[in-house]
Design a protein around this motif. Structure first.
Motif, PDB file in Angstrom:
ATOM      1  N   THR A 174      -5.170  -0.704  -2.521  1.00 17.84           N
ATOM      2  CA  THR A 174      -3.660  -0.675  -3.109  1.00 17.84           C
ATOM      3  C   THR A 174      -4.038  -0.973  -4.642  1.00 17.84           C
ATOM      4  O   THR A 174      -3.203  -0.580  -5.460  1.00 17.84           O
ATOM      5  CB  THR A 174      -2.928  -1.449  -2.236  1.00 17.84           C
ATOM      6  OG1 THR A 174      -3.013  -0.927  -0.941  1.00 17.84           O
ATOM      7  CG2 THR A 174      -1.491  -1.510  -2.884  1.00 17.84           C
ATOM      8  N   ALA A 202       2.572   1.796  -3.278  1.00 17.86           N
ATOM      9  CA  ALA A 202       1.551   2.360  -4.383  1.00 17.86           C
ATOM     10  C   ALA A 202       1.455   3.848  -4.339  1.00 17.86           C
ATOM     11  O   ALA A 202       1.420   4.419  -5.212  1.00 17.86           O
ATOM     12  CB  ALA A 202       0.281   1.434  -4.083  1.00 17.86           C
ATOM     13  N   HIS A 228       0.735  -1.299   0.179  1.00 19.27           N
ATOM     14  CA  HIS A 228       0.123  -0.016  -0.151  1.00 19.27           C
ATOM     15  C   HIS A 228       0.742   1.228  -0.048  1.00 19.27           C
ATOM     16  O   HIS A 228       0.543   2.127  -0.743  1.00 19.27           O
ATOM     17  CB  HIS A 228      -0.966   0.085   1.131  1.00 19.27           C
ATOM     18  CG  HIS A 228      -1.688   1.319   1.234  1.00 19.27           C
ATOM     19  ND1 HIS A 228      -2.731   1.489   0.626  1.00 19.27           N
ATOM     20  CD2 HIS A 228      -1.528   2.355   2.149  1.00 19.27           C
ATOM     21  CE1 HIS A 228      -3.093   2.726   1.063  1.00 19.27           C
ATOM     22  NE2 HIS A 228      -2.486   3.359   2.040  1.00 19.27           N
TER      23      HIS A 228
END
Length: 410
Positions: A330, A227, A224
């Protein structure tokens, strides 16, 4: 190897035992020799042997027999098979010299016990046969050494013969009981070894589950955060010339996201080093921070919560909801287009989660590939007794999860 280590049964002559027990057996046998030898001399004074005249020779032979028998007891734990052989040599020497049973014969009980407690399976049964055969042989031997009394006086001889039979029976029972006690101790040791193996296996399983959980958390945090960082860095690069302020804001978001990820990674690494340190886990209160990070990446999450949670959901459900949403968002940042629609429905018996995001116009096969993120989300749902599906539909990529709450939850 320590004194509490489980016993391993081997076919070899010598076993590996702790030094403490070897010293204990040697000292105990020496004490046994010092206690039983004077008793033997006292009770058999004047009639030590039926066919060797009393004197220095008979005294030395009694000492030799006693040393052999207690020597066998001293090595009975170290080498049960060798101890049994030595004990038989001492017993045969005792009978060859015509000595009556003495207190030093107690050492034979320790040897018989050792054959069934620590010997191999073959030696276990050899020791049982020795206990039975040795008791019968002892009864016959006691009748033989009283043969003269049998011939001189029939009545006295019958009494002596009866006593010899009784003593033989007692010898058999005593030796068999010693063998049975060793067998019982063997069962206890096997049970302890089985329990230890079970405890070790359970510890390994728990550690493996903990490693899997930490690896899953590590994947959620790193994937996450990266990203968001990638999306912000791309935006900052494009806006660097046209809008320096927007580029500065993007860099600020990158720094905040990276610091938060670093803190989470340090927490997970601390759990790897110290299993007892679980640390705080994300809850529903942290969802707004998650949505803020997604907005900073350029995607607007449209969140609908209907109905609202009836109370404080269990911590495991809150963690599962957070991680599933984190991974779904994500994936939307990495592979989706446009904004993301999130529906949360909190019911008395469970929570329904739906996350829908657009997808770029590429072949369907590219959207249906399964990575670690989808596997992690499905595992998160299964851990709390729920289900999860992630499929490409007409309106985009949709993640649906159903997590039970209450009696149906594990």
């Amino acid at each position: 190897m320590t004194a509490s280590d489980p016993v391993a049964y081997r076919e070899g002559v010598f076993r590996t035992i702790p030094r403490f027990w070897l010293v204990f057996d040697i000292v105990g046998s020496a004490i046994g020799l010092l206690l039983t030898l004077p008793l033997t001399y006292t009770f058999e004074a004047g009639t030590m042997s039926r066919w060797i005249p009393d004197g220095p020779v008979s005294v030395v032979l009694v000492l030799l027999v006693a040393v052999i028998l207690w020597g066998a007891a001293a090595i009975s734990r170290l080498s049960p098979v060798l101890a049994l052989i030595v004990a038989w040599i001492g017993a045969l020497l005792q009978m060859a010299c015509g000595f009556s049973p003495g207190a030093y014969d107690l050492a034979i009980l320790a040897v018989v016990f050792a054959t069934s407690a620590w010997g191999s399976m073959r030696l276990l049964w050899i020791g049982g046969a020795s206990a039975l055969g040795g008791g019968i042989l002892a009864g016959g031997y006691m009748s033989l050494i009283n043969e003269e009394a049998l011939l001189q006086d029939t009545e006295t001889g019958l009494r002596i013969a009866l006593v010899a039979v009784l003593l033989g029976t007692v010898s058999v029972l005593t030796l068999v009981m010693a063998w049975g006690a060793g067998l019982l101790w063997r069962v206890v040791l096997n049970g302890r070894r089985t329990r230890d193996a079970q405890v070790r296996a359970e510890a390994v399983a728990v550690a493996e589950q903990e490693r899997v959980r930490i690896a899953r958390d590590m994947h959620d945090v790193v994937a996450h955060s990266l990203a968001v960082v990638i999306a912000q860095s791309d935006g900052a690069r494009y806006a660097a010339a046209a809008d320096p302020a927007q580029a500065t804001a993007a860099l600020t978001t990158i720094g905040q996201t990276a610091r938060a990820a670093l803190s989470d990674v340090r927490l997970l690494l601390a759990q790897l080093r110290h299993s007892e340190g679980q640390g705080p886990q994300p809850t529903l209160a942290d969802l707004e921070t998650l949505y803020t990070q997604v907005r900073a990446a350029g995607i607007e999450p449209r969140v609908t919560v209907d109905p609202m949670p009836p109370g404080e959901p269990p911590a495991g459900i809150q963690l599962a909801v957070y991680r599933i949403l984190q991974e779904a968002l994500t994936n939307a940042i990495r592979h989706g287009t446009g904004d993301v629609d999130i529906w949360l429905g909190w019911h008395p018996d469970g929570v329904q989660i739906t996350v829908r995001n657009g997808v770029p116009p590429v072949p369907r096969q590219a959207h249906t590939e399964r990575g670690h993120g989808l596997i992690g989300m499905r595992e998160r749902a299964q851990l709390v007794g729920g289900t999860l599906s992630a499929e490409l539909e007409a309106e985009g990529f949709v993640v649906r999860a159903a997590l039970p709450i209450g009696p149906t939850a594990p």
